[in-house]
Structures are given as C-alpha cells and as structure tokens.
Scaffold this active site. Structure first.
Site, PDB file in Angstrom:
ATOM      1  N   GLU A 103     -24.226  16.592  59.842  1.00  0.00           N
ATOM      2  CA  GLU A 103     -23.711  16.821  61.201  1.00  0.00           C
ATOM      3  C   GLU A 103     -22.841  15.649  61.643  1.00  0.00           C
ATOM      4  O   GLU A 103     -23.031  14.524  61.199  1.00  0.00           O
ATOM      5  CB  GLU A 103     -24.938  17.020  62.113  1.00  0.00           C
ATOM      6  CG  GLU A 103     -24.710  17.107  63.591  1.00  0.00           C
ATOM      7  CD  GLU A 103     -23.966  18.343  64.059  1.00  0.00           C
ATOM      8  OE1 GLU A 103     -22.875  18.590  63.537  1.00  0.00           O
ATOM      9  OE2 GLU A 103     -24.455  19.026  64.975  1.00  0.00           O
ATOM     10  N   ASP A 107     -26.190  14.480  70.188  1.00  0.00           N
ATOM     11  CA  ASP A 107     -26.011  14.087  71.577  1.00  0.00           C
ATOM     12  C   ASP A 107     -27.314  14.454  72.306  1.00  0.00           C
ATOM     13  O   ASP A 107     -28.307  13.743  72.191  1.00  0.00           O
ATOM     14  CB  ASP A 107     -24.772  14.832  72.092  1.00  0.00           C
ATOM     15  CG  ASP A 107     -24.313  14.395  73.471  1.00  0.00           C
ATOM     16  OD1 ASP A 107     -24.527  13.240  73.828  1.00  0.00           O
ATOM     17  OD2 ASP A 107     -23.736  15.231  74.182  1.00  0.00           O
ATOM     18  N   VAL A 157     -16.504  10.652  72.268  1.00  0.00           N
ATOM     19  CA  VAL A 157     -15.679  10.154  71.165  1.00  0.00           C
ATOM     20  C   VAL A 157     -14.937  11.298  70.475  1.00  0.00           C
ATOM     21  O   VAL A 157     -15.345  12.454  70.548  1.00  0.00           O
ATOM     22  CB  VAL A 157     -16.543   9.380  70.129  1.00  0.00           C
ATOM     23  CG1 VAL A 157     -17.073   8.089  70.724  1.00  0.00           C
ATOM     24  CG2 VAL A 157     -17.683  10.239  69.600  1.00  0.00           C
ATOM     25  N   ARG A 169      -9.141  16.324  65.342  1.00  0.00           N
ATOM     26  CA  ARG A 169     -10.213  16.220  64.341  1.00  0.00           C
ATOM     27  C   ARG A 169      -9.717  15.500  63.094  1.00  0.00           C
ATOM     28  O   ARG A 169     -10.512  15.017  62.291  1.00  0.00           O
ATOM     29  CB  ARG A 169     -10.699  17.617  63.937  1.00  0.00           C
ATOM     30  CG  ARG A 169     -11.353  18.416  65.048  1.00  0.00           C
ATOM     31  CD  ARG A 169     -11.962  19.683  64.456  1.00  0.00           C
ATOM     32  NE  ARG A 169     -12.320  20.663  65.463  1.00  0.00           N
ATOM     33  CZ  ARG A 169     -13.498  20.720  66.093  1.00  0.00           C
ATOM     34  NH1 ARG A 169     -14.416  19.823  65.813  1.00  0.00           N
ATOM     35  NH2 ARG A 169     -13.740  21.657  66.979  1.00  0.00           N
TER      36      ARG A 169
HETATM   37  P1  IMP Z   1     -25.912  18.346  71.316  1.00  0.00           P
HETATM   38  O1  IMP Z   1     -26.411  19.757  71.232  1.00  0.00           O
HETATM   39  O2  IMP Z   1     -25.794  17.887  72.751  1.00  0.00           O
HETATM   40  O3  IMP Z   1     -26.689  17.374  70.466  1.00  0.00           O
HETATM   41  O4  IMP Z   1     -24.421  18.381  70.857  1.00  0.00           O
HETATM   42  C1  IMP Z   1     -24.088  18.301  69.555  1.00  0.00           C
HETATM   43  C2  IMP Z   1     -22.683  18.808  69.314  1.00  0.00           C
HETATM   44  O5  IMP Z   1     -21.821  18.520  70.414  1.00  0.00           O
HETATM   45  C3  IMP Z   1     -22.096  18.074  68.136  1.00  0.00           C
HETATM   46  O6  IMP Z   1     -22.310  18.804  66.967  1.00  0.00           O
HETATM   47  C4  IMP Z   1     -20.642  17.949  68.487  1.00  0.00           C
HETATM   48  O7  IMP Z   1     -19.936  19.040  67.972  1.00  0.00           O
HETATM   49  C5  IMP Z   1     -20.591  17.985  69.985  1.00  0.00           C
HETATM   50  N1  IMP Z   1     -20.436  16.633  70.583  1.00  0.00           N
HETATM   51  C6  IMP Z   1     -21.393  15.871  71.162  1.00  0.00           C
HETATM   52  N2  IMP Z   1     -20.912  14.703  71.603  1.00  0.00           N
HETATM   53  C7  IMP Z   1     -19.598  14.709  71.282  1.00  0.00           C
HETATM   54  C8  IMP Z   1     -18.532  13.740  71.433  1.00  0.00           C
HETATM   55  O8  IMP Z   1     -18.679  12.616  71.975  1.00  0.00           O
HETATM   56  N3  IMP Z   1     -17.313  14.139  70.961  1.00  0.00           N
HETATM   57  C9  IMP Z   1     -17.093  15.345  70.371  1.00  0.00           C
HETATM   58  N4  IMP Z   1     -18.049  16.250  70.192  1.00  0.00           N
HETATM   59  C10 IMP Z   1     -19.289  15.937  70.641  1.00  0.00           C
HETATM   60 MG    MG Z   2     -17.481  19.867  68.996  1.00  0.00          MG
END
Ligand code: IMP
Ligand code: MG
Length: 180
Positions: A103, A107, A157, A169
């Site tokens: 991954e 976040d 980021v 990307r």
């Molecule tokens: P989560 O479900 O909040 O853990 O989000 C995870 C997904 O959100 C990751 O697989 C990323 O695709 C996207 N994501 C989270 N933070 C960022 C960031 O700072 N930049 C770009 N994509 C992010």
């Molecule tokens: Mg994303």
C-alpha cells in the site's frame, strides 16, 4: 494551461535517493522473512503501483503479484469517507497463500482495515501489510502494520503513486501539498 506540480508543492518530504534506499532495505527484509514461503504481493491500486514495481525488483525470492483496486475518497477530497468500494477484485484465489499487501499510505486506517477483513475471510495462510508511508497521527482504527517505509507527519502528500486530485502520481519523490 494546466497547473504544474510546482504550483502545489510546499516542499519535498522524501527525495528519490532516500525513497529508493529505504525500498531496497525493505525488499531485502521481505526476502529474508519470506525465504521459505510462496509469496503473493497484493498491490492496492492505484497509489501502490510505483512502490510495488520498485519493491518487487528488490525482492530476491520467487513471487507473484496481483492487484486490488479500491476507492475510499470522494473525488477531490483529502480524507477517507470510511466507505470502501471495490473497483477491481483479485484475479486469483488467495486460499492458503502468503499474502503481503502493498500500500502507498495508511492514514485513518479504514481502507486497510476493510481490505484485511475482506481478504481474511478467504482464508489465506498469512496476511501482512507493507506500507511505504504511515501517517500514524491520523489513525482512527487499530491495524497491525508489518512493514513501514517512513513515518510521516499529518500533511497531505503527493507523488510516487500518490495523487492530488488524480494527478502527479508519476513524480519520483514524495512532496507535501499546499493547504487548500
Ligand atoms: P485511509 O483509509 O484513511 O487509511 O486512507 C488510505 C488511502 O487514502 C490511501 O490508500 C491513499 O490512497 C489515500 N491517502 C491518504 N492520505 C493521502 C495523502 O496524503 N495523499 C494522497 N493520498 C492519500
Ligand atoms: Mg488516493
């Protein structure tokens, strides 16, 4: 003319040299840890794709790859909705396989918690998580992460697989985006 990445960048957080050096270490560690196992790298699209292709080149044992595409953001948003949609499922069964999820970033943790639970139901021999970036401060669900490239601060980021509204990307480094 469309805006360039320079217009969105605050500063470069991790440059290409540091990224590649750490990925090499991670690949070597995974090669040791999975030396006697039949490894399946499971890349989460789209963000994990650059990490996967560099990481797999640093792994010296036999492996296979597969892809899972999910969406957890609304278009243009900068945080997870908590609702994960599967856009593309795996091609192969993972029953009795040693699965390592690759991954880009963790976040809130919602996306991986959902994916890990869904995949566990398919009864793999093992399931572990390898993330390039970890924004620990933002975690809302508890998940065990087995390999982390870099712990990063609570900033949005982009680059190296991560997008800013689907763009940039392709950059070979990780940059911090300007606040919106
Ligand atoms: P989560 O479900 O909040 O853990 O989000 C995870 C997904 O959100 C990751 O697989 C990323 O695709 C996207 N994501 C989270 N933070 C960022 C960031 O700072 N930049 C770009 N994509 C992010
Ligand atoms: Mg994303």
């Amino acid at each position: 003319m469309a805006l360039a990445w320079q217009d969105y960048l605050t500063k470069i957080l991790i440059d290409e040299t540091r990224l590649q050096a750490r990925i090499k270490e991670m690949g070597q560690q995974i090669s040791v840890d999975y030396a006697d196992k039949d490894l399946l790298l499971l890349c989460i699209l789209k963000g994990g794709v650059l990490f996967l292709t560099d990481l797999m080149r640093q792994i010296s044992i036999p492996l296979e790859i597969d892809f899972l595409a999910v969406s957890s953001y609304d278009k243009g948003a900068r945080s997870s909705t908590g609702v994960v949609r599967i856009l593309k499922d795996l091609e192969q069964p993972i029953y009795k396989r040693h699965v390592l999820i690759v991954e880009d970033i963790i976040d809130s943790g919602y996306t991986l918690a959902y994916i890990a639970q869904m995949l566990s139901a398919r009864k793999p021999a093992s399931i572990k998580i390898c993330t390039l970036l970890d924004k620990k401060e933002r975690r809302e669900v508890n998940i065990a992460v087995d390999y982390v490239g870099f712990d990063i601060p609570n900033e949005y980021v982009f680059g190296y697989g991560l997008d800013l509204d689907e763009k940039f990307r392709n950059l070979p480094f990780i940059g911090i985006a300007k606040a919106v």
